[in-house]
Design an enzyme around this catalytic site. Structure first.
Site, PDB file in Angstrom:
ATOM      1  N   ASP A  11       0.857  -1.205   0.000  1.00 18.69           N
ATOM      2  CA  ASP A  11       0.000   0.000   0.000  1.00 18.69           C
ATOM      3  C   ASP A  11       0.888   1.249   0.000  1.00 18.69           C
ATOM      4  OD1 ASP A  11      -0.806   0.659   3.505  1.00 18.69           O
ATOM      5  OD2 ASP A  11       0.931  -0.389   2.657  1.00 18.69           O
ATOM      6  N   ASP A  16       6.677   1.307   2.017  1.00 17.53           N
ATOM      7  CA  ASP A  16       6.433   0.299   0.977  1.00 17.53           C
ATOM      8  C   ASP A  16       7.309   0.596  -0.247  1.00 17.53           C
ATOM      9  OD1 ASP A  16       3.769   1.049   2.420  1.00 17.53           O
ATOM     10  OD2 ASP A  16       3.401  -0.972   1.681  1.00 17.53           O
ATOM     11  N   ASN A  41      -2.386   2.926   3.346  1.00 18.80           N
ATOM     12  CA  ASN A  41      -1.826   4.242   3.712  1.00 18.80           C
ATOM     13  C   ASN A  41      -2.623   5.375   3.069  1.00 18.80           C
ATOM     14  OD1 ASN A  41       0.447   3.654   5.388  1.00 18.80           O
ATOM     15  ND2 ASN A  41       1.475   2.803   3.583  1.00 18.80           N
ATOM     16  N   THR A 127       2.987  -6.003   2.667  1.00 22.56           N
ATOM     17  CA  THR A 127       3.451  -4.891   3.511  1.00 22.56           C
ATOM     18  C   THR A 127       2.331  -3.894   3.767  1.00 22.56           C
ATOM     19  OG1 THR A 127       4.182  -3.599   1.604  1.00 22.56           O
ATOM     20  CG2 THR A 127       5.811  -5.092   2.604  1.00 22.56           C
ATOM     21  N   PHE A 168      -1.178  -0.616  12.357  1.00 23.87           N
ATOM     22  CA  PHE A 168      -2.020  -0.102  11.278  1.00 23.87           C
ATOM     23  C   PHE A 168      -2.484  -1.187  10.305  1.00 23.87           C
ATOM     24  CE2 PHE A 168      -3.660   3.167   8.517  1.00 23.87           C
ATOM     25  CZ  PHE A 168      -3.444   2.701   7.228  1.00 23.87           C
ATOM     26  N   ASN A 169      -1.578  -1.982   9.738  1.00 23.31           N
ATOM     27  CA  ASN A 169      -1.961  -2.947   8.689  1.00 23.31           C
ATOM     28  C   ASN A 169      -3.014  -3.928   9.189  1.00 23.31           C
ATOM     29  OD1 ASN A 169      -0.249  -1.866   6.758  1.00 23.31           O
ATOM     30  ND2 ASN A 169       1.439  -3.263   7.262  1.00 23.31           N
ATOM     31  N   HIS A 242       9.492   0.359   8.446  1.00 22.91           N
ATOM     32  CA  HIS A 242       8.757  -0.894   8.628  1.00 22.91           C
ATOM     33  C   HIS A 242       8.937  -1.884   7.455  1.00 22.91           C
ATOM     34  CE1 HIS A 242       6.503   1.109  11.872  1.00 22.91           C
ATOM     35  NE2 HIS A 242       6.168   2.068  11.029  1.00 22.91           N
ATOM     36  N   ASP A 243       8.436  -1.519   6.288  1.00 18.76           N
ATOM     37  CA  ASP A 243       8.245  -2.502   5.215  1.00 18.76           C
ATOM     38  C   ASP A 243       9.533  -3.059   4.616  1.00 18.76           C
ATOM     39  OD1 ASP A 243       5.272  -0.748   4.046  1.00 18.76           O
ATOM     40  OD2 ASP A 243       5.550  -2.227   5.631  1.00 18.76           O
TER      41      ASP A 243
HETATM   42  O1  RIB Z   1       2.223   0.146  10.808  1.00 17.25           O
HETATM   43  C1  RIB Z   1       3.119   0.322   9.751  1.00 17.25           C
HETATM   44  C2  RIB Z   1       2.577  -0.240   8.484  1.00 17.25           C
HETATM   45  O2  RIB Z   1       1.375   0.428   8.102  1.00 17.25           O
HETATM   46  C3  RIB Z   1       3.528  -0.055   7.293  1.00 17.25           C
HETATM   47  O3  RIB Z   1       3.354  -1.105   6.391  1.00 17.25           O
HETATM   48  C4  RIB Z   1       3.058   1.229   6.687  1.00 17.25           C
HETATM   49  O4  RIB Z   1       3.401   1.325   5.299  1.00 17.25           O
HETATM   50  C5  RIB Z   1       1.566   1.089   6.851  1.00 17.25           C
HETATM   51  O5  RIB Z   1       1.088   0.266   5.798  1.00 17.25           O
HETATM   52 CA    CA Z   2       2.755  -0.548   4.081  1.00 18.99          CA
END
Ligand code: RIB
Ligand code: CA
Length: 312
Positions: A11, A16, A41, A127, A168-169, A242-243
């Site tokens: 996303d 990402d 996102n 991701t 979040f994801n 993160h990703d």
């Molecule tokens: O919480 C972080 C994740 O949520 C990452 O993958 C960021 O790109 C969002 O998608």
């Molecule tokens: Ca992401």
């Protein structure tokens, strides 16, 4: 050894985008069969255009970008423009993509690609929210033995980042995440516990900016915006990258450590919706269904990332 075939489900979003670039910078180890895109996102029309922008930036307009689900399985979409900007790639300096979106829905691409492959060969690297992956499993259960491994960014053993309980994801589509973790697929989960140890400090950002290439400039531009948000919101010295941890794990798993445990996703309580309940101490007696990563050699990770980005 032949490159590992992977499908990246994402996303984009800044992190990402860096994950895609790291994958494209590693053709000897990773064969990106296609990119499937999901809303997260930012809405799908932005995430799919951003994936195409990054393919072009990496010189990989040959890779199919497939638009997928525009909303979670059951809940309304939640987005994160405050982190990534209105378009999702604020700071990248990238214009409209010229390459076309691939024909066909992302879920169809995942199903058809997996059914056409030998069992256990293709790795899924999600991701973003797991809507596309779960929809593919629900639509065609015959893909399950086809999946070699799912290495995903999402969840957390400890605190959340979008609520006190949820990352979040997983929060965006808890029903999809619940289905994926219950599917029996071989899952490796890289959650906030490990990604928050991979902060983009000023020095690390400067090393990427010093590459002096279009890729280095775009990544530095994006991560400056990303860092500003994390400094203002959390007072952090740098944002958690993160990703790209997902791709780095595929490339150098020795940079990471974790343990096999049971993970279940909260899908009923609004208070803890989307929490990954990680049985880190194995107190439930439930069989492990995931390898949860909680540690990283952050310097090794950034050395790998910077060295690979320099090759694009
Ligand atoms: O919480 C972080 C994740 O949520 C990452 O993958 C960021 O790109 C969002 O998608
Ligand atoms: Ca992401």
């Amino acid at each position: 050894m032949a490159p590992r075939p992977i499908i990246i489900d994402c996303d984009p979003g800044h992190d990402d985008a860096v994950a895609l670039l790291l994958a494209f910078a590693s053709p000897g180890e990773l064969d990106v069969l296609g990119i499937t895109v999901v809303a997260g996102n930012v809405p799908l029309d932005h995430t799919e255009a951003n994936a195409r922008r990054i393919c072009e930036l990496a010189g990989r307009a040959d890779v199919g970008v497939y638009a997928g689900c525009a909303a979670p399985l059951e809940r309304p979409l939640v987005t994160a423009e405050e982190v990534h900007g209105e378009t999702g790639l604020e700071g990248s300096g990238l214009g409209q993509p010229a390459m076309a979106l691939a024909d066909g829905h992302a879920v169809d691409f995942i199903v058809e690609t997996l059914l056409a492959a030998p069992d256990g060969v293709v790795t899924l690297a999600p991701t973003g929210p797991l809507t596309n992956v779960a929809a593919a499993m629900i639509r065609e259960p015959r893909i399950l033995p086809k999946i070699g491994e799912i290495v995903l960014m999402g969840g957390s053993i400890g605190l959340g980042n979008v609520t006190p309980a949820a990352e979040f994801n997983i929060y965006v589509d808890p029903h999809a995440a619940d289905a994926v973790f219950a599917s029996g697929a071989a899952i490796t989960m890289l959650g906030l516990d490990v990604t928050h140890k991979a902060l983009i400090t000023k020095e690390r950002l400067a090393a990427i900016g010093a590459l002096g290439t279009p890729v280095g400039d775009a990544v530095a531009g994006m991560l400056e915006v990303y860092n500003r948000h994390h400094a203002e919101r959390y007072g952090r010295v740098g944002g958690p990258l993160h990703d790209p941890c997902v791709i780095a794990y595929l490339l150098r798993p020795e940079l990471f450590s974790g343990r096999r445990v049971h993970v279940k996703v909260e899908t009923r309580s609004e208070l803890t919706m989307g929490r990954t309940v990680v049985d880190w101490l194995s107190v439930t007696g439930e069989a492990a269904n995931a390898t949860v990563i909680d540690d990283i050699d952050a310097d090794g990770f950034y050395a790998l990332l910077t060295e690979r980005l320099a090759q694009l």
